[in-house]
Design a protein around this motif. Structure first.
Motif, PDB file in Angstrom:
ATOM      1  N   SER A  38      -4.960  11.250   4.293  1.00 20.41           N
ATOM      2  CA  SER A  38      -3.914  12.215   4.630  1.00 20.41           C
ATOM      3  C   SER A  38      -2.544  11.550   4.681  1.00 20.41           C
ATOM      4  CB  SER A  38      -4.227  12.882   5.978  1.00 20.41           C
ATOM      5  OG  SER A  38      -5.432  13.623   5.912  1.00 20.41           O
ATOM      6  N   ILE A  39      -2.494  10.331   5.204  1.00 17.72           N
ATOM      7  CA  ILE A  39      -1.219   9.604   5.249  1.00 17.72           C
ATOM      8  C   ILE A  39      -0.735   9.295   3.837  1.00 17.72           C
ATOM      9  CG2 ILE A  39      -0.099   7.474   5.993  1.00 17.72           C
ATOM     10  CD1 ILE A  39      -0.684   9.472   8.237  1.00 17.72           C
ATOM     11  N   ASP A  40      -1.646   8.859   2.976  1.00 19.56           N
ATOM     12  CA  ASP A  40      -1.273   8.560   1.588  1.00 19.56           C
ATOM     13  C   ASP A  40      -0.826   9.812   0.850  1.00 19.56           C
ATOM     14  OD1 ASP A  40      -1.781   5.877   1.892  1.00 19.56           O
ATOM     15  OD2 ASP A  40      -3.841   5.990   1.168  1.00 19.56           O
ATOM     16  N   ALA A  41      -1.290  10.985   1.298  1.00 21.52           N
ATOM     17  CA  ALA A  41      -0.876  12.245   0.675  1.00 21.52           C
ATOM     18  C   ALA A  41       0.441  12.762   1.243  1.00 21.52           C
ATOM     19  CB  ALA A  41      -1.966  13.308   0.860  1.00 21.52           C
ATOM     20  N   HIS A  42       1.131  11.935   2.077  1.00 17.68           N
ATOM     21  CA  HIS A  42       2.443  12.267   2.632  1.00 17.68           C
ATOM     22  C   HIS A  42       2.386  13.515   3.518  1.00 17.68           C
ATOM     23  CE1 HIS A  42       3.963   9.271  -0.149  1.00 17.68           C
ATOM     24  NE2 HIS A  42       3.437   9.949  -1.160  1.00 17.68           N
ATOM     25  N   ALA A  43       1.339  13.622   4.299  1.00 15.62           N
ATOM     26  CA  ALA A  43       1.219  14.752   5.218  1.00 15.62           C
ATOM     27  C   ALA A  43       2.208  14.612   6.363  1.00 15.62           C
ATOM     28  CB  ALA A  43      -0.210  14.825   5.764  1.00 15.62           C
ATOM     29  N   HIS A  44       2.696  15.753   6.858  1.00 17.82           N
ATOM     30  CA  HIS A  44       3.588  15.778   8.012  1.00 17.82           C
ATOM     31  C   HIS A  44       2.856  16.185   9.283  1.00 17.82           C
ATOM     32  CE1 HIS A  44       6.339  16.334   4.531  1.00 17.82           C
ATOM     33  NE2 HIS A  44       7.114  15.527   5.239  1.00 17.82           N
TER      34      HIS A  44
END
Length: 627
Positions: A38-44
């Motif tokens: 999720s972090i690598d997918a640039h989630a906010h």
């Protein structure tokens, strides 16, 4: 392939299960891998939903970039990744994941369902996989981002599922992984629910707010900013003041390029920077981020990616040491220096003389003046001042002073020996398997340095470690309390509130019955707080916060080091925890009582952990020491 050939390729389903053994060790491993995706997918914003500590359900919902239909299908193939293209990319990694094994490994040992959609797409994709086999793939209406469910972990590997610990233990590991990712990315909002109960709801913001939201508002006053920038690395973050150091480990966080790591060498640099300002047995709080060129580190060492190597560890050590030391100095964390105390000079009565006088004999105010000062009458009075105190000293004090004087005279008059190497037999320095019997009732007893007890016996002497003896006695006592649930409780006049970390709170919940059986009386006050109403009557007098923190720390060590049942592990933890409090001066009656209780125990020769309690010094061994 002929019938004589024996080497063949494994099916993908079996190969994925083998890989899953390295990547997916427990539910916490799944949480870590999915959060990093999720972090690598640039989630906010990331939401984590857990049931039965992750054994039944792990659901991660994010508002990240999402995946196309083809990418969603390819993500579950082994070594399929968008993070690297060639071997050179391994030394330029900035993303959390890069191996391309996590989703394939998870899908091999669980029932996985993923719903994902890119923001630019009108419709998303839903895929169901069980044991590496795709069951369903279809287009669905879903929100932008990714919603991934992992159900019934290890459903097709029952042996692995049986090796999972209790829900409380597994949930502690889940909380550890969640906290590490949430701390590394304070700019992302995180929430965690376990069995429909909100555990964390962390809003996006600055690092200091993330720390206080996660650990409590009381941490605000103990945080000290730490920063150091060099051409090689940059260090920033927060350290804790020494007076707020806790008895438990676990609140020490290192991040290299926003990736959590474990590094004992760098941890030593931080401990060294405090320069003795920490209380004994305490561990400081710190959250430190290291920014370094990826070409200077190697993270491709272990599938968990918590172990890394620096190309110049000594420089990293020195920079971190300097950064923390500067923060300690700037904020005046170290104990102040008393400039009124002249440590380089000795008072007159402590100046060394040819025949030293014990300090206890001569008070500070009665220093003999130098010759020529004062009248003869004054000099005579001062010379004979000690006659005023004749008969006032206790026999024990007089004997101690006389022994000290004789020892000093003997040391001054001893002849000098040439250096010689002496080799002692190894049997002298270790505890043998022989059974040590209790000393006679009229045996001579002597306590040394409030730590060791020497007793004369028929064939020589026995030397007893006082701390180890109390550990054995306390262990027997606590084990009996746990078996009978009859621990005596002393009610507190004012109930005390104790705050624990979420992981430590899970451990307390798991051992609630055993802790209460010892005599503790407490109730849960909030998500991570308990109110203590009573403590065991025979425990040392100290704060309930320290009591529970050290108890939890001993439980952690016992659970990791020893494969014991809960009552036995708790009894060992308490005995080890409180035995050090009994390193005090004992009266002859207390010494005899201690020895009688020790030799009435089930194993007077060993502590519960197997360390020696008593050593037999036979006349032959003593003679061998003097040839």
């Amino acid at each position: 392939m002929t019938t004589s050939d024996i080497i063949h390729l494994l099916p993908d389903s079996i190969a994925n299960q083998i890989a899953a053994g390295e990547v997916v060790q427990r539910p916490a491993s799944v949480v870590k891998e999915l959060l990093e995706n999720s972090i690598d997918a640039h989630a906010h914003s990331v939401q984590v939903i857990i049931r039965d500590a992750g054994k039944t359900l792990i659901q991660i919902i994010d508002d990240g970039a999402g995946m196309s239909e083809t990418d969603a299908r390819m993500s579950f193939e082994r070594h399929a990744t968008s993070k690297i293209r060639n071997s050179d990319d391994l030394f330029k990694i900035r993303t959390m994941g890069f191996r391309g094994e996590a989703l394939a490994s998870i899908a091999a040992v669980a029932q996985v369902e993923v719903r994902t959609r890119r923001n630019k797409d009108e419709i998303g994709t839903m895929i169901r996989i069980e044991g590496s086999e795709v069951k369903t793939q279809e287009s669905v209406a879903t929100l932008p981002g990714t919603n991934l469910l992992v159900k019934n972990l290890f459903f097709n590997v029952p042996a692995r599922r049986n090796f999972l610990k209790s829900n409380s233990v597994e949930m502690r590991h889940v909380l550890d992984e969640f906290q590490r990712v949430a701390l590394a990315h304070p700019e992302v909002g995180f929430s965690l629910y376990h069995n429909d109960v909100e555990v964390f709801n962390l809003y996006a913001g600055k690092l200091v707010r993330r720390i206080t939201d996660m650990f409590g508002k009381s941490y605000r006053e103990q945080l000290v900013f730490c920063q150091e920038d060099t051409s090689y690395i940059s260090v920033r973050g927060y350290i804790g003041k020494p007076e707020f150091a806790r008895k438990t480990r676990g609140e020490q966080y290192f991040f290299v390029n926003e990736r959590y790591i474990k590094h004992s060498y760098l941890h030593h640099a931080i401990i060294s920077a405090y320069e003795g300002a920490l209380p004994d047995g305490s561990h400081p709080f710190y959250v430190l981020f290291i920014e370094i060129d990826p070409s200077h580190v190697d993270i491709n060492i272990h599938p968990t990616k918590t172990e890394i190597k620096f190309d110049d560890e000594r420089s990293v050590y020195a920079i971190i040491l300097a950064a923390v030391r500067k923060a300690v100095g700037v904020y005046n964390l170290a104990p102040p220096i008393d400039f009124d105390d002249n440590v380089n000079s000795m008072t007159q009565h402590t100046q060394p003389k040819e025949t030293p006088t014990p300090r206890a004999v001569q008070p500070d105010w009665a220093a003999t003046p130098k010759e020529g000062n004062g009248s003869k009458r004054q000099q005579g009075n001062l010379t004979n001042w000690n006659k005023l105190f004749e008969g006032l000293k206790s026999p024990d004090e007089t004997a101690r002073q006389q022994a000290a004087l004789e020892l000093d005279q003997a040391v001054a008059a001893r002849p000098s020996f040439s250096a010689q190497s002496v080799t002692l037999a190894s049997r002298i320095n270790r505890l043998t398997d022989e059974t040590i019997s209790a000393p006679d009732a009229d045996a001579l007893l002597f306590q040394m340095h409030n730590r060791y007890i020497l007793s004369q016996v028929k064939d020589g002497a026995i030397l007893v470690d006082q701390k180890a003896a109390y550990e054995r006695i306390l262990y027997e006592r606590y084990r009996q309390m746990l078996a009978k649930r009859n621990g005596s409780c002393q009610q507190l006049l004012f109930p005390q509130t104790v705050r624990l970390t979420p992981a430590d709170m899970q451990l307390v919940r798991e051992t609630t019955d055993q802790i209460r059986g010892l005599g503790f009386e407490f109730d849960e006050l909030g998500p991570n707080e308990i109110v203590v109403r009573g403590v065991p009557a025979d425990l040392p007098n100290e704060s309930e916060q320290d009591l529970f923190e050290e108890l939890v720390e001993q439980l952690k060590q016992s659970y990791s080091d020893l494969k014991l049942n809960k009552p036995d592990s708790l009894a060992r933890a308490l005995a080890r925890r409180f035995s050090s409090r009994y390193a005090v001066k004992l009266t002859p009656l207390e010494i005899r009582t201690l020895l009688s209780q020790l030799f009435a125990s089930s194993d007077p020769n060993r502590t519960p952990g197997g360390e020696p309690v008593a050593v037999m010094l036979t006349m032959e061994k003593l003679g061998a020491l003097f040839k």
